[in-house]
Design an enzyme around this catalytic site. Sequence first.
Site, PDB file in Angstrom:
ATOM      1  N   LYS A   1       2.388  -3.715   6.781  1.00  0.00           N
ATOM      2  CA  LYS A   1       2.985  -3.685   5.293  1.00  0.00           C
ATOM      3  C   LYS A   1       4.406  -3.794   5.284  1.00  0.00           C
ATOM      4  O   LYS A   1       5.065  -4.214   4.136  1.00  0.00           O
ATOM      5  CB  LYS A   1       2.121  -2.659   4.310  1.00  0.00           C
ATOM      6  CG  LYS A   1       0.520  -2.866   4.549  1.00  0.00           C
ATOM      7  CD  LYS A   1       0.420  -4.107   3.709  1.00  0.00           C
ATOM      8  CE  LYS A   1      -1.239  -4.558   3.536  1.00  0.00           C
ATOM      9  NZ  LYS A   1      -1.298  -5.725   2.817  1.00  0.00           N
TER      10      LYS A   1
ATOM     11  N   SER B   1       0.907  -1.183   0.074  1.00  0.00           N
ATOM     12  CA  SER B   1       0.036   0.058   0.042  1.00  0.00           C
ATOM     13  C   SER B   1       0.930   1.212   0.077  1.00  0.00           C
ATOM     14  O   SER B   1       2.131   1.183   0.497  1.00  0.00           O
ATOM     15  CB  SER B   1      -0.986  -0.037   1.223  1.00  0.00           C
ATOM     16  OG  SER B   1      -1.462   1.317   1.372  1.00  0.00           O
TER      17      SER B   1
ATOM     18  N   TYR C   1      -1.465  -0.482  10.437  1.00  0.00           N
ATOM     19  CA  TYR C   1      -1.664  -1.066   9.511  1.00  0.00           C
ATOM     20  C   TYR C   1      -0.270  -0.845   8.418  1.00  0.00           C
ATOM     21  O   TYR C   1       0.099  -1.777   7.922  1.00  0.00           O
ATOM     22  CB  TYR C   1      -2.917  -0.575   8.566  1.00  0.00           C
ATOM     23  CG  TYR C   1      -3.049  -0.779   7.230  1.00  0.00           C
ATOM     24  CD1 TYR C   1      -2.699   0.069   6.211  1.00  0.00           C
ATOM     25  CD2 TYR C   1      -3.191  -2.282   6.801  1.00  0.00           C
ATOM     26  CE1 TYR C   1      -2.848  -0.096   4.896  1.00  0.00           C
ATOM     27  CE2 TYR C   1      -3.144  -2.194   5.256  1.00  0.00           C
ATOM     28  CZ  TYR C   1      -3.222  -1.178   4.389  1.00  0.00           C
ATOM     29  OH  TYR C   1      -3.029  -1.638   3.059  1.00  0.00           O
TER      30      TYR C   1
ATOM     31  N   ASN D   1     -13.375   4.836   4.246  1.00  0.00           N
ATOM     32  CA  ASN D   1     -12.813   5.497   2.994  1.00  0.00           C
ATOM     33  C   ASN D   1     -13.972   6.315   2.315  1.00  0.00           C
ATOM     34  O   ASN D   1     -14.962   6.509   2.368  1.00  0.00           O
ATOM     35  CB  ASN D   1     -12.528   4.267   1.921  1.00  0.00           C
ATOM     36  CG  ASN D   1     -11.258   3.530   2.689  1.00  0.00           C
ATOM     37  OD1 ASN D   1     -11.309   2.466   2.520  1.00  0.00           O
ATOM     38  ND2 ASN D   1     -10.362   4.289   3.206  1.00  0.00           N
TER      39      ASN D   1
ATOM     40  N   ARG E   1      -5.593  12.671  -3.091  1.00  0.00           N
ATOM     41  CA  ARG E   1      -4.938  11.253  -3.391  1.00  0.00           C
ATOM     42  C   ARG E   1      -4.959  10.889  -4.770  1.00  0.00           C
ATOM     43  O   ARG E   1      -5.659  11.791  -5.853  1.00  0.00           O
ATOM     44  CB  ARG E   1      -6.056  10.462  -2.680  1.00  0.00           C
ATOM     45  CG  ARG E   1      -6.017  10.872  -1.310  1.00  0.00           C
ATOM     46  CD  ARG E   1      -4.715  10.361  -0.458  1.00  0.00           C
ATOM     47  NE  ARG E   1      -4.957  10.343   1.080  1.00  0.00           N
ATOM     48  CZ  ARG E   1      -4.479  11.573   1.855  1.00  0.00           C
ATOM     49  NH1 ARG E   1      -4.145  12.799   1.094  1.00  0.00           N
ATOM     50  NH2 ARG E   1      -4.811  11.492   3.072  1.00  0.00           N
TER      51      ARG E   1
HETATM   52  C1  WQD Z   1      -9.084   9.764   1.321  1.00  0.00           C
HETATM   53  C2  WQD Z   1      -9.126  11.456   1.645  1.00  0.00           C
HETATM   54  C3  WQD Z   1      -9.339  11.743   3.676  1.00  0.00           C
HETATM   55  C4  WQD Z   1     -13.299   9.911   4.390  1.00  0.00           C
HETATM   56  C5  WQD Z   1      -6.536   4.760   3.024  1.00  0.00           C
HETATM   57  C6  WQD Z   1      -5.550   3.809   3.642  1.00  0.00           C
HETATM   58  C7  WQD Z   1      -4.705   3.136   2.599  1.00  0.00           C
HETATM   59  C8  WQD Z   1      -5.737   2.509   1.434  1.00  0.00           C
HETATM   60  C9  WQD Z   1      -6.670   3.364   0.986  1.00  0.00           C
HETATM   61  C10 WQD Z   1      -5.405   0.173   1.753  1.00  0.00           C
HETATM   62  C11 WQD Z   1      -8.351  11.848   2.458  1.00  0.00           C
HETATM   63  C12 WQD Z   1     -10.564  12.042   2.958  1.00  0.00           C
HETATM   64  C13 WQD Z   1     -12.085  10.351   3.743  1.00  0.00           C
HETATM   65  C14 WQD Z   1     -14.303  10.858   4.827  1.00  0.00           C
HETATM   66  C15 WQD Z   1     -12.904  12.740   4.029  1.00  0.00           C
HETATM   67  N1  WQD Z   1      -6.199   1.272   1.899  1.00  0.00           N
HETATM   68  N2  WQD Z   1     -11.795  11.615   3.711  1.00  0.00           N
HETATM   69  N3  WQD Z   1     -13.978  12.289   4.614  1.00  0.00           N
HETATM   70  O1  WQD Z   1      -6.823   7.492   4.163  1.00  0.00           O
HETATM   71  O2  WQD Z   1      -6.109   7.889   1.558  1.00  0.00           O
HETATM   72  O3  WQD Z   1      -6.086   5.749   2.345  1.00  0.00           O
HETATM   73  O4  WQD Z   1      -7.402   3.789   2.066  1.00  0.00           O
HETATM   74  O5  WQD Z   1      -4.377   0.195   1.180  1.00  0.00           O
HETATM   75  O6  WQD Z   1      -3.817   2.314   2.918  1.00  0.00           O
HETATM   76  O7  WQD Z   1      -4.651   4.540   4.380  1.00  0.00           O
HETATM   77  O8  WQD Z   1      -8.006   6.873   1.835  1.00  0.00           O
HETATM   78  O9  WQD Z   1     -10.501   7.107   1.443  1.00  0.00           O
HETATM   79  O10 WQD Z   1     -10.007   7.109   3.811  1.00  0.00           O
HETATM   80  O11 WQD Z   1      -9.284   9.317   2.501  1.00  0.00           O
HETATM   81  O12 WQD Z   1     -12.772  13.842   3.946  1.00  0.00           O
HETATM   82  O13 WQD Z   1     -15.374  10.276   5.149  1.00  0.00           O
HETATM   83  O14 WQD Z   1     -10.558  11.529   1.788  1.00  0.00           O
HETATM   84  O15 WQD Z   1      -9.052  13.011   4.965  1.00  0.00           O
HETATM   85  O16 WQD Z   1      -7.900  13.082   2.416  1.00  0.00           O
HETATM   86  P1  WQD Z   1      -6.809   7.223   2.521  1.00  0.00           P
HETATM   87  P2  WQD Z   1      -9.542   7.577   2.485  1.00  0.00           P
END
Ligand code: WQD
Length: 278
Positions: free
Chosen positions: A93, A65, A89, A139, A171
């Site tokens: 990895k 990841s 997590y 997510n 992202r």
């Molecule tokens: C994306 C953006 C949040 C939810 C995680 C894991 C990573 C991978 C993917 C496995 C960020 C923002 C999110 C919400 C928001 N998983 N957000 N409101 O944290 O980049 O990655 O999932 O491999 O390992 O770390 O993904 O979708 O949680 O967040 O504003 O209700 O959306 O702050 O900027 P993330 P995410």
Amino acid sequence: MYFDAIEEVFKTHDFNSVMHFAGFKAVGESVQFPIKYYQNNVVGTLFLFEIMQKYNVKKLVFSSSATVYGNPQKVPIDESSPLSATNPYGRTKIIVEDMLRDLYQSDPTWRIAILRYFNPIGAHKSGRIGEQPNGIPTNLMPYITQVAIGKREKVFVFGHDYKTHDGTGVRDYIHVVDLVRGHVKALEYLDSHEGVEAFNLGTGKGYSVLDLIKTFSEVNHVEIPYEFMNRRSGDVAISYADPKKANELLHWRAKYGLEEMCEDSWRWQRLNPNGYED
Ligand code: WQD
């Protein structure tokens, strides 16, 4: 428990390679239940590698990841960027990646592709295979689709003061079907390459939370109410890939853009309001 169950499968089947997808992947959950994550993601994986060695199955595609990059010092992120975890997590990895590098040092007949996923979203175009998170989605995309389907009231945007074009987190969102294609290409690569290599699977483009909400709303003609909240602890401001190594060595490139990711995510959710229960 793990060892016997995994060995039972190897006793009754003749494998020539393994793709390991069975890791737990929720950052917040890993902070709450670290032992569960180390048990499954590290101990369980160690048993898998031990059994693969015992049965002489030495071709592996491992799901890692972008979390292994922690808070990146520079973007776009390439595979030589330093590794640093900010949660259990991510640490699981990095531990497994190190195990694989040690394993190859001890036995250079192993062929290992470590795939560092950026942010997988989207669903199969048939609308029949998609993501169904347990409980409240952690997510962003599954939360957006549950707001769109009326299951949740609004998206809570974590942070509006990051140093990004609109203040919200950026992202590298990649279509899950592009991710699948990357795995097939990685397996083909291992047919002719020994060694252990890490590859970033991303599009090389960064989109903000607001970019995703607005694109989803526009392509699917559905309103997505949202409210700004404080930053989520552990979040980084910006993360997106330099996918050049995967482009060149795996002859793989992400094909789908943000619009299709949003269309496909919505088709899955619309056709399956309660996920696989439907
Ligand atoms: C994306 C953006 C949040 C939810 C995680 C894991 C990573 C991978 C993917 C496995 C960020 C923002 C999110 C919400 C928001 N998983 N957000 N409101 O944290 O980049 O990655 O999932 O491999 O390992 O770390 O993904 O979708 O949680 O967040 O504003 O209700 O959306 O702050 O900027 P993330 P995410």
